[in-house]
Design a protein around this motif. Sequence first.
Motif, PDB file in Angstrom:
ATOM      1  N   UNK B 333       0.808  -1.245  -0.078  1.00  0.00           N
ATOM      2  CA  UNK B 333       0.029   0.012   0.052  1.00  0.00           C
ATOM      3  C   UNK B 333       0.897   1.257  -0.050  1.00  0.00           C
ATOM      4  N   UNK B 334       0.388   2.390  -0.930  1.00  0.00           N
ATOM      5  CA  UNK B 334       1.272   3.677  -0.936  1.00  0.00           C
ATOM      6  C   UNK B 334       1.735   4.123   0.547  1.00  0.00           C
ATOM      7  N   UNK B 335       0.669   3.938   1.502  1.00  0.00           N
ATOM      8  CA  UNK B 335       0.946   4.439   2.758  1.00  0.00           C
ATOM      9  C   UNK B 335       1.875   3.677   3.658  1.00  0.00           C
ATOM     10  N   UNK B 336       2.048   2.537   3.281  1.00  0.00           N
ATOM     11  CA  UNK B 336       2.979   1.672   3.981  1.00  0.00           C
ATOM     12  C   UNK B 336       4.579   2.294   4.184  1.00  0.00           C
ATOM     13  N   UNK B 337       5.245   2.118   5.376  1.00  0.00           N
ATOM     14  CA  UNK B 337       6.379   2.665   5.378  1.00  0.00           C
ATOM     15  C   UNK B 337       7.417   1.475   5.471  1.00  0.00           C
ATOM     16  N   UNK B 338       8.640   1.470   4.666  1.00  0.00           N
ATOM     17  CA  UNK B 338       9.375   0.435   5.009  1.00  0.00           C
ATOM     18  C   UNK B 338      10.854   1.186   5.224  1.00  0.00           C
ATOM     19  N   UNK B 339      11.487   0.142   6.441  1.00  0.00           N
ATOM     20  CA  UNK B 339      12.735   0.619   6.800  1.00  0.00           C
ATOM     21  C   UNK B 339      13.881   0.532   5.802  1.00  0.00           C
ATOM     22  N   UNK B 340      15.069   0.961   5.988  1.00  0.00           N
ATOM     23  CA  UNK B 340      16.164   0.613   4.942  1.00  0.00           C
ATOM     24  C   UNK B 340      16.639  -0.806   5.098  1.00  0.00           C
ATOM     25  N   UNK B 341      16.997  -1.310   3.766  1.00  0.00           N
ATOM     26  CA  UNK B 341      17.169  -2.891   3.784  1.00  0.00           C
ATOM     27  C   UNK B 341      16.242  -3.726   4.128  1.00  0.00           C
ATOM     28  N   UNK B 342      15.028  -3.273   3.955  1.00  0.00           N
ATOM     29  CA  UNK B 342      13.870  -4.133   4.292  1.00  0.00           C
ATOM     30  C   UNK B 342      13.433  -4.768   2.920  1.00  0.00           C
ATOM     31  N   UNK B 343      13.248  -5.916   2.768  1.00  0.00           N
ATOM     32  CA  UNK B 343      12.747  -6.314   1.528  1.00  0.00           C
ATOM     33  C   UNK B 343      11.579  -7.334   1.662  1.00  0.00           C
ATOM     34  N   UNK B 344      10.635  -6.905   0.605  1.00  0.00           N
ATOM     35  CA  UNK B 344       9.448  -7.356   0.713  1.00  0.00           C
ATOM     36  C   UNK B 344       9.378  -8.299  -0.715  1.00  0.00           C
ATOM     37  N   UNK B 345       9.366  -9.632  -0.408  1.00  0.00           N
ATOM     38  CA  UNK B 345       9.352 -10.323  -1.712  1.00  0.00           C
ATOM     39  C   UNK B 345       8.131 -10.520  -2.669  1.00  0.00           C
ATOM     40  N   UNK B 346       8.292 -11.347  -3.629  1.00  0.00           N
ATOM     41  CA  UNK B 346       6.978 -11.659  -4.292  1.00  0.00           C
ATOM     42  C   UNK B 346       5.820 -12.249  -3.754  1.00  0.00           C
ATOM     43  N   UNK B 347       4.607 -12.212  -4.010  1.00  0.00           N
ATOM     44  CA  UNK B 347       3.414 -12.789  -3.431  1.00  0.00           C
ATOM     45  C   UNK B 347       3.222 -12.522  -2.067  1.00  0.00           C
ATOM     46  N   UNK B 348       3.326 -11.074  -1.765  1.00  0.00           N
ATOM     47  CA  UNK B 348       3.323 -10.576  -0.415  1.00  0.00           C
ATOM     48  C   UNK B 348       2.381  -9.453  -0.408  1.00  0.00           C
TER      49      UNK B 348
END
Lengths: 772, 440
Positions: B333-348
């Motif tokens: 979601x555009x409003x989600x925030x991810x920290x540095x070096x955080x990866x979200x793989x496919x099918x997530x």
Amino acid sequence: MSGLWGIGSNPDFSDSGCPNRLKKKKKRRRRKKKKKKQQQKASMGAQKKGASRVAEEPEELARVPLQAILLADSFTTKFRPITLERPKVLLPLVNVPMINYTLAWLESAGVEEVYVFCCAHSKQVIDYLENSEWFSQPNFSVIMIESHNSVSAGDALRLIYERNVIHGDFVLISGDTVSNMSLTQALQEHKERKKKDSNAVMTMVIKRSKPSQVTLQSRLGTDELFMAIDPNTKQLLYYEDKADHSKGSIYLDKLLLIDNASISLQNDKQDCYIDICSPEVLSLFTDNFDYQHLRRHFVKGLLVDDIMGYKIFTHEIQSSYAARIDNFRSYDTISKDIIQRWTYPLVPDVRFFGNSSVKLERQGMYRASEIGLSRSAQIGPFTVIGNGTKIGNNTTISNSVIGEGCNIGSNVSIEGSYIWNNVTISDGCKLRHAIVCDGVIAKAGAVLEPGVVLSFKVAVGQQFVVPSYSMVSLLQQPTKQDSDEELEYADNSSGIAEIPSIADAVDISNGEMTLQLSESQCWPISQLGAGGAGYIWSICEGGHDEEWRHSVAPIPAEKLAEAANAADNDLELTQDVSALPPSGELKPDSNDSDYDDNEDARDELIYFEKEVEATFLRAVHENIEVDHVILEVNSLRLSYNKLASDCAGAIFYALMKLALETPHNSSKELLKIATDVISQWKKLLKYYLADIDEEMEVILRFEEMCLESAKEFSAIFTEILFHLYEEDVIQEDAILRWDDEKKDADESDKVYVKKAEKFIKWLKEALEEEED
Amino acid sequence: MDFQVVVLAGGTSKKLVPLVSKEVPKALLPVANRPVLSYVLELLELSNLKDLIVVVEGEDAALSVGGWISGAYADRLHVEVAAVPEDVGTAGALRAISHHLTANDILVVSGDIVSDVPPGAVAAAHRRHDAVVTAMLCSAPVSGPSESGSSSGKDKSKKYGRYNIIGLDPTKQFLLYIATGGELEKDVRIQKSILRAVGQMEIQSDLMDAHLYAFKRSVLQEVLDQKETFQSLKQDVLPYLVRSQLVSLMRFLHDSSQVLSQTLANASTPSFHQQYSAPVRRTHKCCVYIANNRNYCARLNSIQAFSDINRDVIGEARNLSGYSFSAQNNIIHPSAELGSKTTVGPHCMLGEGSQMGDKCSVKRSVIGRHCRIGSNVKVVNSVVMNHVTIGDGCSIQGSVICSNVQLQERVVLKDCQVGAGCVVNANTESKGEAFYRKEK
């Protein structure tokens, strides 16, 4: 190559105790094959065609000529009384002996070697074939194998295996099959499967034909057939032909469904009894010496026994014809099919071996060239009239087959009948749906009601009415009743065993001998009227109490209604069973549904026990030796597939029942009788008490009896138990274990343990003392 | 179409504890961050079936389901929510609302189906055959138990893929035999009379009853009235109808045995319904609609299924989710925030307003709305619902974390379920456990 013969891969051989012999055989075969190979190599140069075929198929199989085994004996008694005098395969079917249809088909299908297995009336068959044109065919050899003591197809195949003549895939067929199917595709399928899976030993030919839902039989008069087939591989998974009508359901093993995601369950198929077999089939028959029937034993045996993993496949024919003459009804049906040209090219007006030329006219009427037909005679549709037959004035014939040299008078009416050669039918006779064999004389005004079969040279008296479904023969009905299906094998389909004098005479003279049966001989007049000759067989012959099922006559309306009613009642019953319990009761551990499931097994057990009891009682009354009783009980045990403990239980039950039924006044007297009976028969009982389990069974059985059927024993339970112990019938171990197992039982179950408490205690003490 | 739709949304299924609670009944369990019921409702809407009755077990559950529906579908669907007592079974639930049924045909759908098989096609097949009942069958999930091999024992893999044993006529249109539940464990027992009537029967064990039925209302109501003990549609009503169709068929056959004797010589017969039912309509038909192999169809009826479906909807069956996927094959979601070096793989999937710390890794998982996830967190093959707080250094594998859960630091969970509102203490390590919040 060894795999090809199925010997190396056959684990049973190590046990059979004759591996050496077999190895030798194998070697011999190899040598033979080599020879053949060389021969073929030599011929190959000349024939380009052959060479290219071999190049296509690297298998040696291709070089083996296609062989067939033709069983010229059906090993049944369904065509009696006719088959007492002539083998079934020589009976005329639309004026041509049946075996010609089979041989003609085999030849046209590309079979090169046919081994004709003759057993009943073998001489007649051999004589016939030797004088036929079959022996002078190029590329088609007919080889006889004669046997006098085979009683089943299984015996026949074992004998052929010993002869060592079959080298590759072969067609197994009986000599009463009519077909026009092409073998090419089925054979190729079979070979391809065989290449992939050496366990695919047989391909069965099936054809679509829906049995009637009312009479539960096919149009050929055979019982309905239930098969389960894998729709993808066409593997046969389940086969039930002898439909036991009392059982309303089919049980498919759940394992089948685990292995196969989908199964096609079929009731609308008919077994054509044409099998394409690999050579292993013969060795399988040899390994399993108890296989008799091709279907009932062999097919079912392979399906049930998954240890060897042999597989049977099916090949369904779509547009071609294949059917076997199993009974009089199929004789009727197939005759009509031939007349209506379903079997083309095997039809009366096409010359093949053994038929004389007839011409097809309008409405399916076949007429030979030389017949004497009165102008006023009316020959209806679908009728065949053989050479030299004379037909008188105002005679009407429809849907019938008339053989050669018949003399049919005036004002005769023939409908749906099969009249063989040299039959004389005098004026005013009426024949409906009858089979009339060679040389029969029907005197003026005789009437044959539907379903009558007149065997050779029978004479029907003037104005005599032969009742429906009568079987009439000059030979007396064999006295030995083969009511039991299994006995079909025991007494050969020929009458040789039972009435040697007459049958032999007939056999020797090839039916030519006139039995000097003129009116001068005093036939029982009541049987066939004045001037008649022949015995009317009693109808219950062979247990065919429902003779209408297999008769040539159409099924009468009232029988249909009856069958429909029966089926209806059946349905009500199954409906009750099928009435669904609410979901609460559907739990798998529910006792109710368990009972349902075990019902059949339980019924069987009850029958088994009844039979054991009857056997035992007979032994008591007729003073039969114990050893013989044991033999009989053993055979019962095998046929019902029971355990030793079941036998023990059943015998014990019978013993106690005998004691109980002997008149007595007090329980003391009963005890005396019971102990006497036990002492007298302990050898019998002991025979089945090999193990502690069986002894336990007896104790539990006794307990059950005391609780339920024979309460009188409850008072003397301990005494009898003690007596059993004293007589060494039951060991202390069994008693102690019984005590042990009952420890956790309900109070109500412990009544007898308590009764025997003292005795058990005594036993225990004795045991301890011994140990000390 | 004169069809009335009944959605059996169930209540708080015991099988799904601790995922369900009074606030979150089964129907509202999130699949890719949408209540599972929405998949059914939208599927029905696509087939233009907008007149619905949603039956919920239990008053509380009904309230929460009703609340959600009126919020989400007020203007799109005509939905009535009915509450029935708990444990009445599917047949019981229908019996309870029987008086609301007025249309000629009733479509009964289980509320936990996630599928893209058009119910309209089932309804059409039902109409075409003028059937009494039409059941939808789909191919049994082959991947199911075998993929989750780690959690299921050996005995489960034995029964692998067997949910029903179904007998069909050769044209695969008529239902002739069905075995469910406990019957599967026994040998298949088929009445010969059935087989005689049809001649041929295909028995298949690779099909599954998908819990979507079209009933003829008059017959359904009659059966429900007469057989008061029937509790389950699948185990009682459907098998009953299947059996009685053949009984009535056989009756008819015997009435016309005269006709039969004439056809005795006729070798081939057409489809049995055609031949025998045409003159007298005394028999009824049970039909099936077999879903195409490419269609997805699953039921959310176990925790295992819950995880599987969540994974599938953002994985292979993504057309169901209704979301658009990013180039990385995931939905953040555009409003989600991810920290540095955080990866979200496919099918997530990462829901609205969720925050993740540094060096996190998410693989094949769904994370709900407004979750706060610390640093160094691993989430693999898991479902994390809304408003979950996950401390630093947690590792979550194959687990389900319900809403409002707090996982403190360095919690390691494998194949666990954490019920709503639980607090899992720091450094907890567990495997295959279920955490509940203690009821006060």
